[in-house]
Scaffold this active site. Structure first.
Site, mmCIF file in Angstrom:
data_model
loop_
_atom_site.group_PDB
_atom_site.id
_atom_site.type_symbol
_atom_site.label_atom_id
_atom_site.label_comp_id
_atom_site.label_asym_id
_atom_site.label_seq_id
_atom_site.Cartn_x
_atom_site.Cartn_y
_atom_site.Cartn_z
ATOM 1 N N SER A 156 0.868 -1.189 0.000
ATOM 2 C CA SER A 156 0.000 0.000 0.000
ATOM 3 C C SER A 156 0.898 1.229 0.000
ATOM 4 O O SER A 156 1.545 1.531 1.004
ATOM 5 C CB SER A 156 -0.908 0.012 1.238
ATOM 6 O OG SER A 156 -1.778 -1.084 1.223
ATOM 7 N N LYS A 206 -7.538 1.424 -2.240
ATOM 8 C CA LYS A 206 -6.994 1.051 -0.931
ATOM 9 C C LYS A 206 -6.982 2.246 0.013
ATOM 10 O O LYS A 206 -7.269 2.116 1.217
ATOM 11 C CB LYS A 206 -5.577 0.496 -1.087
ATOM 12 C CG LYS A 206 -4.904 0.116 0.242
ATOM 13 C CD LYS A 206 -5.721 -0.929 1.021
ATOM 14 C CE LYS A 206 -5.148 -1.195 2.413
ATOM 15 N NZ LYS A 206 -3.880 -1.938 2.395
ATOM 16 N N LYS A 251 0.712 5.854 8.138
ATOM 17 C CA LYS A 251 1.275 6.079 6.805
ATOM 18 C C LYS A 251 0.171 6.124 5.757
ATOM 19 O O LYS A 251 0.135 7.010 4.898
ATOM 20 C CB LYS A 251 2.290 4.978 6.492
ATOM 21 C CG LYS A 251 2.890 5.019 5.096
ATOM 22 C CD LYS A 251 2.194 4.080 4.110
ATOM 23 C CE LYS A 251 2.313 2.624 4.521
ATOM 24 N NZ LYS A 251 1.677 1.713 3.517
#
Length: 296
Positions: A96, A171, A239
């Site tokens: 990701s 995502k 993140k």
């Protein structure tokens, strides 16, 4: 069956590589910590000594590493995938990372004679162990079709969502929804406990109504027991929320809840909770409510 290189054997990558080996594929994996290859070796795979060793003669190269700089290093770094893999190999990035980085790496891959799909996953450690991940795939439709046997070995819900970068976009949206749900569940648990309610019973009935979610199903146990062994670390979700807020700003979209949860995760990291499971957002609610000394 397919000859596969798998790079990155962390919490998610290790069980994914094992499933691919058990499905009959020839899997060679590289991880900086060599000991993490043990489960794959037990499943019939091989531990490589370098990226170049792993990708030698591989038809498919799977990458599952933490962040954008890691993917850049694996693919475009010296003696990385672009330097070492066979022309025509299909690269599947399960990581990701930032949307713009994915698009740029895909362009570089094509220029170097490779094919590339961005295929980030959702489902956490349990989804990886159970081969039940949701996989959102960006890239060429023909490459997606070619990769279907790989996806079927590690995932349950696999959808092609558009061209390169689309998987990372979806995502990011996934992480926004999960973060908001996680924070809401944490607040609900502390609220229920403050009133002396049978919290386990309360969550059971809430799970049967509109408040039900996979977050509630999978994470209530962590919160009730205050057990935060990482299935997906706060560090990584923080993140991902940075990706969400940056991409939203680029698109001119307002994400106030996302921005708030990003800050709550930043707070959790600042006090040392970054290595815990993201369900440890509960600890932040306890602290803000003045209940940390009672519960922790």
């Amino acid at each position: 069956m397919t000859t596969i290189a798998f790079i990155g054997l962390g919490i998610m990558g290790s069980p994914m590589a094992v499933h691919l080996a058990k499905a009959g594929h020839t899997v060679t994996a590289y991880n900086r910590t060599v000991a993490k290859a043990a489960p794959l070796v037990d499943a019939g795979g091989r531990a490589a000594t370098s990226i170049a060793d792993a990708v030698h003669r591989a038809e498919v190269i799977c990458v599952m590493v933490p962040d954008s700089p890691d993917v850049k290093a694996v693919l475009a770094g010296e003696k990385g995938v672009f330097d070492s893999a066979e022309p025509g190999a299909l690269i599947i990035d399960f990581s990701s990372i930032r949307l713009d980085v994915t698009v740029e790496l895909a362009k570089q891959a094509v220029a170097r004679g490779f094919r590339m799909l961005d295929a980030p996953v959702s489902g956490g450690e349990k989804g990886a162990v159970d081969a039940a991940l949701s996989i959102m795939v960006g890239g060429d439709a023909a490459d997606f079709e070619a990769a279907q046997p790989i996806f079927d070995a590690v995932g349950k819900t696999v959808v092609h969502v558009g061209p390169s970068g689309s998987g990372q976009t979806v995502k990011a949206a996934n992480q926004l929804i999960v973060a908001a749900n996680m924070q809401a569940l944490a607040e609900a648990v502390i609220f229920l406990e403050a009133y002396g309610v049978d919290t386990e019973a309360a969550l059971r009935v809430l799970g049967g109504g509109l408040a039900g979610s996979k977050v509630l199903d999978q994470k209530q146990g962590n919160m009730l027991s205050r057990s935060f062994k990482p299935g997906f670390r706060i560090d990584l979700h923080h993140k991902d929320m940075g990706i969400v807020t940056a991409a939203a700003r680029e698109a001119g979209v307002v994400v106030p809840i996302g921005s708030l949860v990003e800050q709550l995760m930043a707070s959790a990291r600042a006090i040392g909770d970054g290595g815990l499971d993201h369900s440890a957002l509960l600890r932040g609610v306890e602290r803000l409510s003045g209940r940390a000394d009672k519960e922790n």
